[in-house]
Design a protein around this motif. Sequence first.
Motif, PDB file in Angstrom:
ATOM      1  N   VAL A  36       0.840  -1.199   0.000  1.00 36.60           N
ATOM      2  CA  VAL A  36       0.000   0.000   0.000  1.00 36.60           C
ATOM      3  C   VAL A  36       0.875   1.249   0.000  1.00 36.60           C
ATOM      4  O   VAL A  36       0.642   2.185  -0.772  1.00 36.60           O
ATOM      5  CB  VAL A  36      -0.951   0.005   1.211  1.00 36.60           C
ATOM      6  CG1 VAL A  36      -1.654   1.358   1.333  1.00 36.60           C
ATOM      7  CG2 VAL A  36      -1.981  -1.110   1.098  1.00 36.60           C
ATOM      8  N   ASP A  67      -8.041   7.407  -0.692  1.00 35.61           N
ATOM      9  CA  ASP A  67      -7.047   7.654   0.350  1.00 35.61           C
ATOM     10  C   ASP A  67      -7.336   9.030   0.932  1.00 35.61           C
ATOM     11  O   ASP A  67      -6.992  10.054   0.341  1.00 35.61           O
ATOM     12  CB  ASP A  67      -5.645   7.574  -0.255  1.00 35.61           C
ATOM     13  CG  ASP A  67      -4.539   7.888   0.727  1.00 35.61           C
ATOM     14  OD1 ASP A  67      -4.841   8.303   1.869  1.00 35.61           O
ATOM     15  OD2 ASP A  67      -3.365   7.727   0.357  1.00 35.61           O
ATOM     16  N   TYR A  81       2.018   5.631   7.457  1.00 31.92           N
ATOM     17  CA  TYR A  81       1.942   4.706   6.330  1.00 31.92           C
ATOM     18  C   TYR A  81       2.077   3.269   6.809  1.00 31.92           C
ATOM     19  O   TYR A  81       2.630   2.999   7.869  1.00 31.92           O
ATOM     20  CB  TYR A  81       3.045   5.002   5.309  1.00 31.92           C
ATOM     21  CG  TYR A  81       2.891   6.319   4.599  1.00 31.92           C
ATOM     22  CD1 TYR A  81       2.182   6.401   3.420  1.00 31.92           C
ATOM     23  CD2 TYR A  81       3.455   7.480   5.126  1.00 31.92           C
ATOM     24  CE1 TYR A  81       2.036   7.615   2.755  1.00 31.92           C
ATOM     25  CE2 TYR A  81       3.314   8.701   4.475  1.00 31.92           C
ATOM     26  CZ  TYR A  81       2.606   8.758   3.292  1.00 31.92           C
ATOM     27  OH  TYR A  81       2.461   9.969   2.652  1.00 31.92           O
ATOM     28  N   SER A  82       1.568   2.355   5.994  1.00 28.91           N
ATOM     29  CA  SER A  82       1.626   0.939   6.313  1.00 28.91           C
ATOM     30  C   SER A  82       1.714   0.141   5.021  1.00 28.91           C
ATOM     31  O   SER A  82       1.304   0.619   3.954  1.00 28.91           O
ATOM     32  CB  SER A  82       0.373   0.527   7.105  1.00 28.91           C
ATOM     33  OG  SER A  82       0.232  -0.872   7.160  1.00 28.91           O
ATOM     34  N   GLN A  84       0.064  -2.675   4.455  1.00 27.22           N
ATOM     35  CA  GLN A  84      -1.202  -3.326   4.124  1.00 27.22           C
ATOM     36  C   GLN A  84      -2.435  -2.512   4.492  1.00 27.22           C
ATOM     37  O   GLN A  84      -3.552  -2.966   4.244  1.00 27.22           O
ATOM     38  CB  GLN A  84      -1.286  -4.691   4.812  1.00 27.22           C
ATOM     39  CG  GLN A  84      -0.302  -5.710   4.284  1.00 27.22           C
ATOM     40  CD  GLN A  84      -0.599  -7.114   4.768  1.00 27.22           C
ATOM     41  OE1 GLN A  84      -1.126  -7.317   5.851  1.00 27.22           O
ATOM     42  NE2 GLN A  84      -0.272  -8.097   3.953  1.00 27.22           N
ATOM     43  N   GLU A  85      -2.261  -1.329   5.085  1.00 26.90           N
ATOM     44  CA  GLU A  85      -3.395  -0.504   5.486  1.00 26.90           C
ATOM     45  C   GLU A  85      -3.321   0.850   4.785  1.00 26.90           C
ATOM     46  O   GLU A  85      -2.241   1.346   4.470  1.00 26.90           O
ATOM     47  CB  GLU A  85      -3.409  -0.296   7.005  1.00 26.90           C
ATOM     48  CG  GLU A  85      -3.507  -1.589   7.809  1.00 26.90           C
ATOM     49  CD  GLU A  85      -4.847  -2.275   7.671  1.00 26.90           C
ATOM     50  OE1 GLU A  85      -5.830  -1.577   7.317  1.00 26.90           O
ATOM     51  OE2 GLU A  85      -4.926  -3.506   7.910  1.00 26.90           O
ATOM     52  N   VAL A  86      -4.493   1.454   4.583  1.00 31.04           N
ATOM     53  CA  VAL A  86      -4.560   2.769   3.952  1.00 31.04           C
ATOM     54  C   VAL A  86      -3.968   3.815   4.899  1.00 31.04           C
ATOM     55  O   VAL A  86      -4.177   3.730   6.118  1.00 31.04           O
ATOM     56  CB  VAL A  86      -6.030   3.100   3.614  1.00 31.04           C
ATOM     57  CG1 VAL A  86      -6.139   4.483   2.984  1.00 31.04           C
ATOM     58  CG2 VAL A  86      -6.599   2.036   2.684  1.00 31.04           C
ATOM     59  N   THR A  88      -3.211   7.019   7.270  1.00 29.12           N
ATOM     60  CA  THR A  88      -4.104   7.772   8.152  1.00 29.12           C
ATOM     61  C   THR A  88      -3.396   9.011   8.679  1.00 29.12           C
ATOM     62  O   THR A  88      -2.180   9.002   8.921  1.00 29.12           O
ATOM     63  CB  THR A  88      -4.567   6.923   9.342  1.00 29.12           C
ATOM     64  OG1 THR A  88      -3.421   6.444  10.058  1.00 29.12           O
ATOM     65  CG2 THR A  88      -5.395   5.740   8.896  1.00 29.12           C
ATOM     66  N   VAL A 277     -16.039  -4.627   5.298  1.00 30.67           N
ATOM     67  CA  VAL A 277     -15.192  -5.331   6.260  1.00 30.67           C
ATOM     68  C   VAL A 277     -15.847  -6.623   6.729  1.00 30.67           C
ATOM     69  O   VAL A 277     -15.315  -7.716   6.569  1.00 30.67           O
ATOM     70  CB  VAL A 277     -14.846  -4.425   7.464  1.00 30.67           C
ATOM     71  CG1 VAL A 277     -14.023  -5.203   8.492  1.00 30.67           C
ATOM     72  CG2 VAL A 277     -14.091  -3.187   7.010  1.00 30.67           C
ATOM     73  N   ARG A 281     -14.374  -8.365   3.445  1.00 35.54           N
ATOM     74  CA  ARG A 281     -13.032  -8.670   3.955  1.00 35.54           C
ATOM     75  C   ARG A 281     -13.019  -9.931   4.816  1.00 35.54           C
ATOM     76  O   ARG A 281     -12.132 -10.780   4.690  1.00 35.54           O
ATOM     77  CB  ARG A 281     -12.515  -7.472   4.782  1.00 35.54           C
ATOM     78  CG  ARG A 281     -11.269  -7.753   5.625  1.00 35.54           C
ATOM     79  CD  ARG A 281     -10.062  -8.026   4.745  1.00 35.54           C
ATOM     80  NE  ARG A 281      -8.880  -8.298   5.567  1.00 35.54           N
ATOM     81  CZ  ARG A 281      -8.515  -9.499   6.010  1.00 35.54           C
ATOM     82  NH1 ARG A 281      -9.255 -10.555   5.709  1.00 35.54           N
ATOM     83  NH2 ARG A 281      -7.423  -9.657   6.740  1.00 35.54           N
ATOM     84  N   PRO A 314     -11.062  -2.959   1.933  1.00 40.17           N
ATOM     85  CA  PRO A 314      -9.689  -3.052   2.456  1.00 40.17           C
ATOM     86  C   PRO A 314      -8.725  -3.729   1.485  1.00 40.17           C
ATOM     87  O   PRO A 314      -9.110  -4.624   0.720  1.00 40.17           O
ATOM     88  CB  PRO A 314      -9.857  -3.881   3.730  1.00 40.17           C
ATOM     89  CG  PRO A 314     -11.270  -3.648   4.158  1.00 40.17           C
ATOM     90  CD  PRO A 314     -12.048  -3.528   2.873  1.00 40.17           C
ATOM     91  N   THR A 317      -8.512  -7.708   1.218  1.00 40.41           N
ATOM     92  CA  THR A 317      -9.752  -8.462   1.016  1.00 40.41           C
ATOM     93  C   THR A 317      -9.511  -9.614   0.042  1.00 40.41           C
ATOM     94  O   THR A 317      -8.927  -9.412  -1.033  1.00 40.41           O
ATOM     95  CB  THR A 317     -10.840  -7.530   0.459  1.00 40.41           C
ATOM     96  OG1 THR A 317     -11.089  -6.504   1.419  1.00 40.41           O
ATOM     97  CG2 THR A 317     -12.128  -8.287   0.173  1.00 40.41           C
TER      98      THR A 317
END
Length: 335
Positions: A36, A67, A81-82, A84-86, A88, A277, A281, A314, A317
């Motif tokens: 991501v 995003d 940042y991550s 695997q995650e969006v 924030t 989710v 997901r 996500p 998913t």
Amino acid sequence: MDFDMEKWMRDMVSPGEKRPLPVLSFPGIQITGNTVEETVRSGRLQAECMEAIADRFDMAAVLGLMDLSVEAEAFGSPVRYSSQEVPTVTAAIIQEEEEADALQVPPVGAGRTGECLAGIRQVAGQVKDRPVLAGMIGPYSLAGRLLDMTEIMILCYEEPEIVETVLEKVTGFLCDYARAFKEAGADGIVMAEPAAGLLSPGLFREFSVPYVKRICQAAREAGLALIYHNCGMVEPLLGDIADIPADGYSFGNAVDMARVLKEMPGDRIVMGNIDPVGVLRSGTPETVEKAVTELMERCGRYPNFLLSSGCDIPPVTPLANLQAFFDSAQAFYGK
């Protein structure tokens, strides 16, 4: 040549089979093999992610990545940042009226907005069989990230002038950002305004609707379609949302979609609302099929209903669940 959006929108509100339009882009990283973080930092990788989804799934349009940290970061917000995650936003940057007055409006292209524009430009040059819809945050939701989501609600009552100052600045920026997406080749925009779903009807009319309307007007003048997305508990706000001159409306799984359809204009697209989710997901192909079939049986009789997810799907998913989503929609129309 621009995609014929007037015909596309007529088709979306007419009886007959329709391709679904879930808020689906980030799971494309499973196809491209990028993280991501790598994807959101690169316009080229964003385009590859969007194209991978368009090639794999029979969607009604290609969607830019949802995003909601991009625009806040351009204004100076810190972002986490991550892989695997969006991303924030991690902290507010405005606490006092003086800071609101001093807030500098960045040029379009600042931060990662330039990468988002580059991604849309690339994918618009590649995908010709359906429209390309860019993703963008709404004005109150952006102001909430700059002021803090809890604090902005207090300020709406106690110091509304601070909120209004920030809203004026972010709305001007978002109007310019919309125009830039058109220049990059977008056919429309999905504008996410979820934070406004937390407002009372009175505050919603004061601190969200007028600013959203200005962005709708800017989009229309630029020749862009605009779909308004709010995944909050918005049933008390439906009358005011229906007054927003968007070309379509996208709702989350917090609301009863059948009730929403009864209250929204029949000549505009109304999208929703499979749980991204809990169902997509975390479910299985069988539970996805059940949820889609039940929703279509309740809402498929409305000509302007367009099957979608309730919010952004996500990144991790399972692709098998997404395929079950599309297969179940096709099976419904095949009955």
